[in-house]
Design a protein around this motif. Sequence first.
Motif, PDB file in Angstrom:
ATOM      1  N   VAL B  95       0.853  -1.192   0.000  1.00 38.38           N
ATOM      2  CA  VAL B  95       0.000   0.000   0.000  1.00 38.38           C
ATOM      3  C   VAL B  95       0.878   1.228   0.000  1.00 38.38           C
ATOM      4  CG1 VAL B  95      -1.927  -1.119   1.194  1.00 38.38           C
ATOM      5  CG2 VAL B  95      -0.113   0.013   2.511  1.00 38.38           C
ATOM      6  N   ARG B  96       0.237   2.321  -0.351  1.00 39.30           N
ATOM      7  CA  ARG B  96       1.011   3.551  -0.397  1.00 39.30           C
ATOM      8  C   ARG B  96       1.023   4.194   0.973  1.00 39.30           C
ATOM      9  NH1 ARG B  96       0.679   6.325  -6.136  1.00 39.30           N
ATOM     10  NH2 ARG B  96       0.607   4.424  -7.400  1.00 39.30           N
ATOM     11  N   HIS B  97       2.083   4.949   1.201  1.00 40.46           N
ATOM     12  CA  HIS B  97       2.199   5.690   2.468  1.00 40.46           C
ATOM     13  C   HIS B  97       2.386   7.146   2.170  1.00 40.46           C
ATOM     14  CE1 HIS B  97       2.154   2.154   4.941  1.00 40.46           C
ATOM     15  NE2 HIS B  97       3.181   1.596   4.278  1.00 40.46           N
ATOM     16  N   HIS B  98       2.000   7.938   3.173  1.00 44.85           N
ATOM     17  CA  HIS B  98       2.197   9.392   3.070  1.00 44.85           C
ATOM     18  C   HIS B  98       3.015   9.785   4.295  1.00 44.85           C
ATOM     19  CE1 HIS B  98       0.198  13.666   2.787  1.00 44.85           C
ATOM     20  NE2 HIS B  98       1.488  13.729   3.087  1.00 44.85           N
ATOM     21  N   VAL B  99       4.324   9.688   4.110  1.00 42.59           N
ATOM     22  CA  VAL B  99       5.229   9.934   5.228  1.00 42.59           C
ATOM     23  C   VAL B  99       5.330  11.421   5.461  1.00 42.59           C
ATOM     24  CG1 VAL B  99       7.587   9.645   6.058  1.00 42.59           C
ATOM     25  CG2 VAL B  99       6.480   7.813   4.793  1.00 42.59           C
ATOM     26  N   TYR B 100       5.253  11.820   6.760  1.00 45.66           N
ATOM     27  CA  TYR B 100       5.400  13.247   7.042  1.00 45.66           C
ATOM     28  C   TYR B 100       6.087  13.422   8.375  1.00 45.66           C
ATOM     29  CZ  TYR B 100       1.630  12.885  10.415  1.00 45.66           C
ATOM     30  OH  TYR B 100       0.875  12.538  11.483  1.00 45.66           O
ATOM     31  N   SER B 101       6.613  14.625   8.543  1.00 48.41           N
ATOM     32  CA  SER B 101       7.156  15.026   9.843  1.00 48.41           C
ATOM     33  C   SER B 101       6.864  16.487  10.046  1.00 48.41           C
ATOM     34  CB  SER B 101       8.681  14.802   9.906  1.00 48.41           C
ATOM     35  OG  SER B 101       9.233  15.573  10.941  1.00 48.41           O
ATOM     36  N   PHE B 102       6.259  16.793  11.241  1.00 41.28           N
ATOM     37  CA  PHE B 102       6.077  18.210  11.595  1.00 41.28           C
ATOM     38  C   PHE B 102       7.112  18.662  12.583  1.00 41.28           C
ATOM     39  CE2 PHE B 102       1.417  17.301  10.572  1.00 41.28           C
ATOM     40  CZ  PHE B 102       1.511  17.879   9.298  1.00 41.28           C
ATOM     41  N   SER B 103       8.168  17.796  12.805  1.00 34.43           N
ATOM     42  CA  SER B 103       9.171  18.155  13.803  1.00 34.43           C
ATOM     43  C   SER B 103      10.006  19.337  13.321  1.00 34.43           C
ATOM     44  CB  SER B 103      10.107  16.964  14.067  1.00 34.43           C
ATOM     45  OG  SER B 103       9.343  15.866  14.469  1.00 34.43           O
ATOM     46  N   LYS B 104      10.434  20.111  14.314  1.00 40.02           N
ATOM     47  CA  LYS B 104      11.205  21.297  13.955  1.00 40.02           C
ATOM     48  C   LYS B 104      12.576  20.903  13.407  1.00 40.02           C
ATOM     49  CE  LYS B 104       9.040  24.354  17.271  1.00 40.02           C
ATOM     50  NZ  LYS B 104       9.082  24.802  18.648  1.00 40.02           N
ATOM     51  N   THR B 105      13.065  19.750  13.892  1.00 40.23           N
ATOM     52  CA  THR B 105      14.377  19.269  13.443  1.00 40.23           C
ATOM     53  C   THR B 105      14.394  19.086  11.936  1.00 40.23           C
ATOM     54  OG1 THR B 105      14.535  18.082  15.525  1.00 40.23           O
ATOM     55  CG2 THR B 105      16.111  17.483  13.801  1.00 40.23           C
ATOM     56  N   LYS B 106      13.350  18.499  11.412  1.00 41.78           N
ATOM     57  CA  LYS B 106      13.220  18.318   9.965  1.00 41.78           C
ATOM     58  C   LYS B 106      11.757  18.124   9.634  1.00 41.78           C
ATOM     59  CE  LYS B 106      14.557  17.632   5.679  1.00 41.78           C
ATOM     60  NZ  LYS B 106      15.263  18.701   4.883  1.00 41.78           N
ATOM     61  N   SER B 107      11.141  19.106   8.998  1.00 36.58           N
ATOM     62  CA  SER B 107       9.748  18.993   8.609  1.00 36.58           C
ATOM     63  C   SER B 107       9.687  18.670   7.136  1.00 36.58           C
ATOM     64  CB  SER B 107       9.042  20.325   8.909  1.00 36.58           C
ATOM     65  OG  SER B 107       7.707  20.240   8.552  1.00 36.58           O
ATOM     66  N   VAL B 129      13.245  13.647  15.100  1.00 34.81           N
ATOM     67  CA  VAL B 129      12.218  13.814  14.076  1.00 34.81           C
ATOM     68  C   VAL B 129      11.184  12.713  14.294  1.00 34.81           C
ATOM     69  CG1 VAL B 129      11.743  13.828  11.603  1.00 34.81           C
ATOM     70  CG2 VAL B 129      13.899  14.749  12.479  1.00 34.81           C
ATOM     71  N   VAL B 130       9.920  13.165  14.452  1.00 39.70           N
ATOM     72  CA  VAL B 130       8.844  12.175  14.639  1.00 39.70           C
ATOM     73  C   VAL B 130       8.206  11.939  13.283  1.00 39.70           C
ATOM     74  CG1 VAL B 130       6.726  11.611  15.886  1.00 39.70           C
ATOM     75  CG2 VAL B 130       8.439  13.081  16.941  1.00 39.70           C
ATOM     76  N   LEU B 131       8.127  10.671  12.885  1.00 41.33           N
ATOM     77  CA  LEU B 131       7.585  10.334  11.590  1.00 41.33           C
ATOM     78  C   LEU B 131       6.176   9.775  11.741  1.00 41.33           C
ATOM     79  CD1 LEU B 131      10.670   8.482  10.087  1.00 41.33           C
ATOM     80  CD2 LEU B 131       9.968  10.832   9.640  1.00 41.33           C
ATOM     81  N   GLY B 132       5.299  10.244  10.848  1.00 39.35           N
ATOM     82  CA  GLY B 132       3.948   9.689  10.861  1.00 39.35           C
ATOM     83  C   GLY B 132       3.542   9.341   9.453  1.00 39.35           C
ATOM     84  N   CYS B 133       2.399   8.726   9.282  1.00 36.92           N
ATOM     85  CA  CYS B 133       1.843   8.472   7.965  1.00 36.92           C
ATOM     86  C   CYS B 133       0.439   9.023   7.969  1.00 36.92           C
ATOM     87  CB  CYS B 133       1.819   6.981   7.645  1.00 36.92           C
ATOM     88  SG  CYS B 133       0.946   6.615   6.115  1.00 36.92           S
TER      89      CYS B 133
END
Lengths: 792, 222
Positions: B95-107, B129-133
Amino acid sequence: MKLSLRSHILLPFIALIVVTSIAIIGSVLFATRNNINNQAEETLHTGKRIFERLMSVRGDQLITSSEILVSDFGFKTAIASEDKNTILSALENYQQRINVDLMMIHHLDGTLLSTTNKKHPYQLTKEIIDKTRENGGVLTTLLIKDSAYQVAILPVMAPTTIAWATVGVAIDDKFANELKTLTNLDISFSGNTKNRDVNMASFHISTLPATSTKQRQSNEEMMLVTTSQEEEFLSLPIPITENNDFLIHAYVFSSLTSAYAQFNPLKLQIFVITILAFIFSIIGALLISKNITQPIAFFVKAARRISDGHYNEKNAQCVQNTREISELEESFRKMQTGIAERETKILHQAYHDTLTGLPNRTQIKDHISKLIKKGHGSEFSVISINIIGFSQINDTFGFDVGDNFLKTFAERLNETTGNNSLAARLSADDFITVITSACLDTISKDTKHLKETLEKSINISGIDIAVSIRLGVSLYPEHGADAEQLLRRSGIALNVAESRNICLDFYEPGEEKEHLKRIRLISDLGDAIKNNDLVMYYQPKVDLHTQTITQVEALIRWIHKDLGFIPPDDFIGLAESSGMMPDLTRWVLTSVAAQAKLWRQQKIDVVVAINLSAHDIAHDGLPSFITQLLSNHQLTARDLMLEITESAVMENPHQAIQVLEQFKSLGIDLSIDDFGTGYSSLSQLKSMPVDELKIDKSFILNLENNKDDQVIVQSTIQLGHNIGLRIVAEGVETQAAWHLLEQWGCDKLQGYFISRPVPADDFSAWYRHYQASEFCKNQIPNNLELTRKNNI
Amino acid sequence: MKIHYFSSPKSLSIFDGGILLVLFFLSSPAWAWTVTVLDQNGQPAQNAVVHISGKDITSSSTDVAIMDQVNRQYNPHVLAIHKNQKVSFPNSDNVRHHVYSFSKTKSFEMKLYAGTPNTPITFENEGVVVLGCNIHDSMLGYIVVYDDGKFGIVDDAGKIVFSEPKKAVTSLNIWHPNLADKTKTHYSGHLSGHDSITVTINITHPPKKNPSKKNKFGRFYK
C-alpha cells in the motif's frame, strides 16, 4: 331538650353520610395528589433518561466529528505551522465545517494556543490534560465565562501529541428548547466554578420564567419549585459535571399546577357525585324515618284516645303494614279490649257491693242525684234500713250463714223495691232504698208494707232466722236538697229510732243540728283536755258541828270558746260514749291534786271531793293511778274524797263495791252522790264501804214547803246515822232549809245559800274571809248573801 | 551491580529540556564495555538510544540510512543518524504511504508513494524527528540526529557495546521515545570502574488503542 325519634334516626344517618363523603373526597384528593406527584416523578425520571440519552448522543456526534477533525492532515499541518493567524483561521474554518460553537487549541501544558471564542480565553487544567492524555480524549462540559459547552478534548497527533484540540457545542437556550420539545419538560441548566481562578464563571439558562422559591422535598431527590407566576413545579436535578473546578447541573421540571388542573374535572365529578349521594341519602333517611315514625305517631294518637277513655272505638287502620307494626297494632287492640273489660269490672266493683251484688253507697248517691236532676216535682223517700241484732246472727250461726242471710235479705229487698226504685248495701247490716212515691200520704203505707215484707223469717240451711228491722226515713224535697243530705238525714232518723228503741222514724228538722253539735263537742273535748281549756270549780260544804268549811266538791266546767258554757251533763255523756272518759278523769284528778297541794301550802285545810262516773268505776287502773298521784303531790288519802252517784253504783253493784273497797283500803273516804234517785236497796247500802250519803238536791230545793221531802230527808238522816254514815245535804238555798237540816242533825250542808261553785282563787279568798268572820250558827254573813246574789 | 550517582561540577546540556545527571566511572583498561538500559520494571528498554561523547570520541557516516516501512510500521522504529546524513524511506508494503514530519528538526512530507523514492532526505539539524503516515495513524517512527560522539540503539536485551575508552567519555545520554522522566537520561563526568554499566530509565507506554472507535473515549468525563 328531648330529640324526636326522627332526629335520632336522621342525625346519625347524616353524620355517617357527611363522614363518608368527606372520607371519599379526602381520599380522592389524597390519591390524586399522590398520583400526580408519582406521575410527575415518573415523568421527571423519564425526562432525565431522555436527557442523558440526548447528551450522550450529542457527545458521540461531537466525538466523531472531533476525531475526524483532529485526524485531518490539513488541520494538523495548520497546527504544526505554529502561525497563529493560520491556526485561528483554520479553527474558524473547521468550526463552520462541522457546525460547532467552540474550537480551541492548547499547548501540551494547557496554555491557550488559539480559540474561536477570543473574548474569553480559557486554559485547560492539568486535571483535564492528564485525563485526556490517559484516555486519549475526554468528553466533558466546560464553563467558559457565562456559557457552558459540551466539549470533546482530543490530542492532535502528528503522529505524537503536539497539541490539545477542544471542540464544543454550546449548552444554550436553543439546546434547552430542543430538549423541551423532545421531553415535553421544562429544563434549566446552571453551573459555577468553585475556585476563583482564571476560568471563573457562572452560568444559568432556563426555559422557565424566573423561579422564586426552591424547596427540597423531604427525603427526596426532588425539589419543589414555585415560579413568579405561582405555578408549582416538581424538579429533578441531573448532575452533568462535577469536578474540582466547577459544578454543572441540569434540572427537569414537571408542572404540578397543570397536572392538578387536569384532575379538576374529575374532582368536580366526584364532588357532584358526593353531593348527589348526600342528597339522595338524606331523602332516603327521611323516608325511612318517616316510615318508622308514622306508625309511632299513629300509636301515640291511639294511646291518647285510650288514655282519654275511648276504649271501645275502632281506631283507624295503621297505614303501614310491616310485620312488626302489624303485630304491635294487634297487641294494641288486645290491650284496648283488655282495658275496656277491666274498667267495666272495676266500675262494677266501684258501684256495687261485692257480697250481695247490690249497688253501693256511691251508686245510690248517683241515683238520688239523678232523681233530683230529673226534677218535675217528683217526690221520693230515702229509707235507711238496719237489721236489728245481725251481729248476734253472725255470732250464733257463723259468718257463712251471716253472709247467706245478707244475700237472701238483699235479694228480697231488691224484689220488694221493684223497678221504680233502687236498693243498696252500705255496711254490714245497713241497707238503703229509695222509693218513689206519687204523694206523701202513700209513704207511710209503703214503709209499713216494706217492713212487713222484709221481716218474714229467712231460712238458711234449714234454720229459720227471724228478721227484725228498723227504718229511718228522709223525704225529698222536705228533708234535703241533695243526695248527701238526704242520705245523712235518713241515717240520723235511723239513729234516733235506735236511741228511742222504735222501729220507724221520720227525720225531723233540727235533729241534724243537734247531731252535728254533738259531733263537734266530741272533737272539741279532746282538744280541750289537751289544751287545758277545762277548769275546775269548787263548792264548799259546811260542817254543822264545827261551823267550819272542811270539804269542797270539785266540779268540772267547760267554757267553749264559741258555744260558751257547756253543762257537764252534756259533755260527760259524750266523753263516756266517745271513750274519752279515762282521759277526762285523769285530767280532773291531776288538776285537783295540784290544787289540793297548793291549798296545803296556803294552809287552807279542806278535803277535796271528786265525782267518779260509772265508767271510772269500771276502769281498773284508777286506784293505782290515784296512789301515784297522791305521792307525786305529797298528799295523803285524807286529803281526797270520792263521790259516786247511786245510779252509777247500781249499774253494776258487784263490781262497784269491789272498786270502792279498793279505794277504801287506800284510806280514801267515799260518798254516795245523788242519794235517793238510784233504786238502791238497804242491804246494798249496808254492804257498801262508804262513809257518807249525799241526799239528792231534788229533795232539798223545796224542803221548807214540801212536807213529803221533809219526811224523806229527816228519815234518811236518821237512817244514815243509824248505820253509821254521815249525811250531807246539797242544794241548800235558803236559811229555812239550813235551820231545818241543822235541827234534824244533818252533818254537812252544800248549796248556793253557802256558796255557788267558784274558781279556785275565788274560793281561797272566800275561805279566808269565811274563817276570819267567825261564821257562826244562825248568823249568815252579808257578804255571803251578796256573793250569792251576784253569782246567780 | 549498581550505579552510584552523585553531583559533579561538570555538566553538559545536550537536548532542549535536558536535565543534568552525573555518572561516575571506574578506571579500567580501554577495551569494549557494555551499557544495559532497563526500564523501571527491570525489563530491557528496547529502542533506547545510547549516546556517548568526549573530546576524542568522533564518528561519522555518509551512508544513506534506511527507514523502511513494513507491515504499516516504520522499520526500525527508532533510527539514529549523524547530522547531514541522508535517509531513504523505501515502502516495502503493497500500500502507499504518506510519510510526514512536523518536527522542527526536519519537517517534510512524502505524499503517497510506493517503492523507493528517488531522493533520500538529508537531515541537517540534530534533534528528534517524529515520523507519521497521513494514511495510517498507527504508523510512528523516530529519527534521532546527533552532531557528534558515538551512539547506538540497544539490542533486544537492552545492551549496547562501546569500544571507546571510558575515560574519554565525558557524557552519556540515553534517549527513548517514551521517556517519562527526562531528568535521569543524561550523565556527565568520567566513566570508570566496571566494564558494564546498567542504566534504569522510566518509560511510559502509550495507551493501547482500542479497535472500536465508539468506545474510544470515556462517555463522560466527570
